[in-house]
Write a protein that holds these residues in place. Structure first.
Motif, short mmCIF file in Angstrom:
data_model
loop_
_atom_site.label_atom_id
_atom_site.label_comp_id
_atom_site.label_asym_id
_atom_site.label_seq_id
_atom_site.Cartn_x
_atom_site.Cartn_y
_atom_site.Cartn_z
N LYS A 58 0.82 -1.21 0.00
CA LYS A 58 0.00 0.00 0.00
C LYS A 58 0.86 1.26 0.00
CE LYS A 58 -4.05 -2.12 2.20
NZ LYS A 58 -4.93 -2.16 3.39
N LEU A 59 1.95 1.23 0.77
CA LEU A 59 2.86 2.38 0.79
C LEU A 59 3.46 2.59 -0.60
CD1 LEU A 59 4.37 4.59 2.34
CD2 LEU A 59 6.11 2.87 2.92
N ARG A 60 3.87 1.51 -1.22
CA ARG A 60 4.42 1.59 -2.56
C ARG A 60 3.39 2.12 -3.54
NH1 ARG A 60 6.26 -4.07 -4.51
NH2 ARG A 60 6.93 -4.05 -2.33
N ASP A 61 2.14 1.66 -3.40
CA ASP A 61 1.07 2.10 -4.30
C ASP A 61 0.82 3.60 -4.12
OD1 ASP A 61 -1.26 1.63 -6.11
OD2 ASP A 61 -2.41 2.16 -4.32
N THR A 62 0.82 4.07 -2.87
CA THR A 62 0.58 5.48 -2.60
C THR A 62 1.70 6.36 -3.16
OG1 THR A 62 -0.61 4.94 -0.56
CG2 THR A 62 0.23 7.19 -0.77
N GLN A 63 2.93 5.89 -3.00
CA GLN A 63 4.09 6.67 -3.47
C GLN A 63 4.19 6.70 -4.98
OE1 GLN A 63 7.20 4.59 -1.37
NE2 GLN A 63 7.18 6.01 0.35
N LEU A 64 3.76 5.64 -5.64
CA LEU A 64 4.03 5.50 -7.07
C LEU A 64 2.85 5.80 -7.99
CD1 LEU A 64 6.19 2.23 -7.10
CD2 LEU A 64 6.97 4.60 -7.00
N LYS A 65 1.63 5.73 -7.47
CA LYS A 65 0.49 5.80 -8.39
C LYS A 65 0.36 7.17 -9.07
CE LYS A 65 -3.06 6.73 -4.84
NZ LYS A 65 -4.29 6.18 -4.22
N ASN A 66 0.91 8.22 -8.45
CA ASN A 66 0.89 9.54 -9.09
C ASN A 66 2.26 9.94 -9.63
OD1 ASN A 66 -1.89 10.09 -8.54
ND2 ASN A 66 -1.36 10.56 -6.41
N PHE A 73 1.62 -7.94 -15.40
CA PHE A 73 2.68 -6.95 -15.43
C PHE A 73 2.29 -5.63 -14.76
CE2 PHE A 73 4.65 -9.02 -19.43
CZ PHE A 73 5.35 -9.90 -18.63
N SER A 74 1.05 -5.49 -14.34
CA SER A 74 0.63 -4.27 -13.66
C SER A 74 0.88 -4.41 -12.16
CB SER A 74 -0.86 -3.99 -13.91
OG SER A 74 -1.65 -5.05 -13.42
N THR A 75 1.12 -3.28 -11.49
CA THR A 75 1.31 -3.31 -10.04
C THR A 75 -0.02 -3.56 -9.34
OG1 THR A 75 1.05 -0.90 -9.94
CG2 THR A 75 3.29 -1.76 -10.14
N LEU A 76 0.06 -4.05 -8.12
CA LEU A 76 -1.15 -4.34 -7.35
C LEU A 76 -1.85 -3.04 -6.97
CD1 LEU A 76 0.26 -7.13 -5.03
CD2 LEU A 76 -1.67 -7.44 -6.60
N SER A 77 -3.15 -2.97 -7.25
CA SER A 77 -3.96 -1.83 -6.82
C SER A 77 -4.35 -2.01 -5.35
CB SER A 77 -5.21 -1.71 -7.67
OG SER A 77 -6.07 -2.83 -7.44
N GLU A 78 -4.88 -0.95 -4.74
CA GLU A 78 -5.29 -1.05 -3.33
C GLU A 78 -6.37 -2.10 -3.16
OE1 GLU A 78 -6.83 1.77 0.39
OE2 GLU A 78 -6.45 2.64 -1.58
N ALA A 79 -7.31 -2.19 -4.11
CA ALA A 79 -8.37 -3.20 -4.03
C ALA A 79 -7.78 -4.60 -4.12
CB ALA A 79 -9.40 -2.98 -5.14
N GLU A 80 -6.79 -4.79 -4.98
CA GLU A 80 -6.16 -6.11 -5.10
C GLU A 80 -5.38 -6.46 -3.84
OE1 GLU A 80 -5.27 -6.80 -9.83
OE2 GLU A 80 -4.02 -5.33 -8.77
#
Length: 375
Positions: free
Chosen positions: A92-100, A121-128
């Motif tokens: 989740k931290l990685r998703d928050t830092q990278l999604k924008n 090949f896509s990164t895990l979303s918060e829902a995933e």
């Protein structure tokens, strides 16, 4: 991944991190780290599109510990719920830092443009991340390690064979096997034909990012592999000489070339950043230079430079463990890399290499452009 089609996507995408954070034998993740704190070993499981691997290393003194940990990875991986929550938190931290992050958005767009029907090949979303099922991950992982006879184990380093044979027989040879064998190692299917994706992203520092991916058909051989590597070097030298030194509109292009041993296809990719005013011109120049290389070949002085680079780099890398791991991997597929490399080098000529370049035909062209706009 390819054995499962598009099933178990979340579990398979999360597997590498979840397994790394799981318990082994009687040790939860934290206890295991403390237990190994005084040992010089590392061992990592990785599942990808067409294979799963264990890669590790150790000092001579800790070789038995490495074998014990490998044995546990095959026989006794268990849940560590607290560690799973930490793994999810890291996702989740990685998703928050990278999604924008524009660079991450660009990378995701490239993958989607090349592999539109391949979800891994896509990164895990918060829902995933929230949907990760530990039981499902462990079930799939145990399937992947239930047939150790399907693995090729290579042990490389400075050691006496007798000193390691006992531990190999004690741990590695005693791993239970279900006698099943698999052979599915197809390359991931990419978009065919010509595909172009241009999108805009709000940025603080405005720029354009361009990625060109060219695919063609070519059977795998050591000679073809060496020639494709030389194509990468030639394209890097020639293309950067033009778009960086003459155009002065980019810091340079990143060039990558590969020959896939699974799918008998070659790839040449070119990626660069520039200002938004120069995007179209630099893209046109890059494609023009690549087409000239594949149509006319390269100058003799450039070939001589590449030939010497191949000879000198080989004399260097042949002393590394990583090289011999690659060599033994190909040997398990019936390919003698060292023998065939020397044969290739001995028979290589300027005319032969240019004939190879001219024989390459671009079958698929996939272009992705991200243009920055003011926030």
């Amino acid at each position: 991944f390819n054995l499962y089609g598009n099933k178990h996507v979340v579990a398979l995408k999360a597997m590498n991190d979840v397994i790394e954070g799981s318990a082994l034998g009687n040790y939860d993740h934290n206890m295991l780290n403390k237990q190994l704190a005084g040992s010089n070993i590392s061992l990592v499981f990785n599942i990808s599109s067409n294979q799963e691997t264990f890669k590790g290393n150790s000092s001579k003194r800790d070789f038995e510990t490495l074998m014990r940990v490998l044995y546990l990875y095959f026989t006794d991986v268990r849940k560590d719920v607290n560690s799973l929550e930490n793994v999810k938190g890291g996702f989740k931290l990685r998703d928050t830092q990278l999604k924008n992050n524009p660079d991450v958005m660009f990378s995701e767009a490239i993958n989607k443009n090349i592999y539109p029907h391949y979800p891994y090949f896509s990164t895990l979303s918060e829902a995933e991340i929230n949907a990760i099922d530990y039981d499902e991950v462990l079930q799939l992982y145990r399937e992947r390690v239930s047939n150790p006879g399907d693995y090729t184990f290579s042990i490389i380093g400075n050691y006496n064979e007798d000193s390691v044979k006992y531990y190999i027989e004690k741990y590695m040879a005693s791993i239970p096997d279900n006698a099943k064998r698999e052979s599915s190692r197809e390359a991931v299917e990419h978009n065919s034909g010509v595909h172009y994706n241009n999108f805009k992203v709000p940025m603080t520092t405005i720029k354009s990012s361009v990625d060109v991916e060219l695919f063609g058909e070519l059977p795998f051989s050591v000679e073809n592999f060496v020639f494709i590597n030389m194509l990468q070097q030639a394209t890097d030298n020639i293309l950067n000489s033009r778009i960086r030194e003459k155009e002065s509109s980019t810091y340079g292009a990143t060039i990558y070339a590969d020959l896939n041993e699974f799918g008998s296809q070659w790839l040449l990719s070119c990626k660069f950043d520039t200002n938004t005013q120069s995007t179209d011109r630099l893209l046109e120049n890059a494609i023009e230079e690549i087409n000239l290389i594949l149509s006319n070949g390269i100058p003799s002085d450039e070939f001589n430079k590449l030939y010497n680079q191949q000879r000198n780099s080989f004399s260097y890398v042949i002393n590394s463990n990583n090289f011999w791991a690659f060599d033994l991997y190909l040997y398990s597929k019936g390919i003698n890399y060292v023998k065939d490399f020397y044969t290739c080098l001995y028979n290589m000529t300027y005319e032969k290499f240019n004939d190879f370049l001219k024989s390459l035909k671009i079958k698929d062209k996939i272009i992705t452009i991200m243009e920055g706009v003011e926030k």
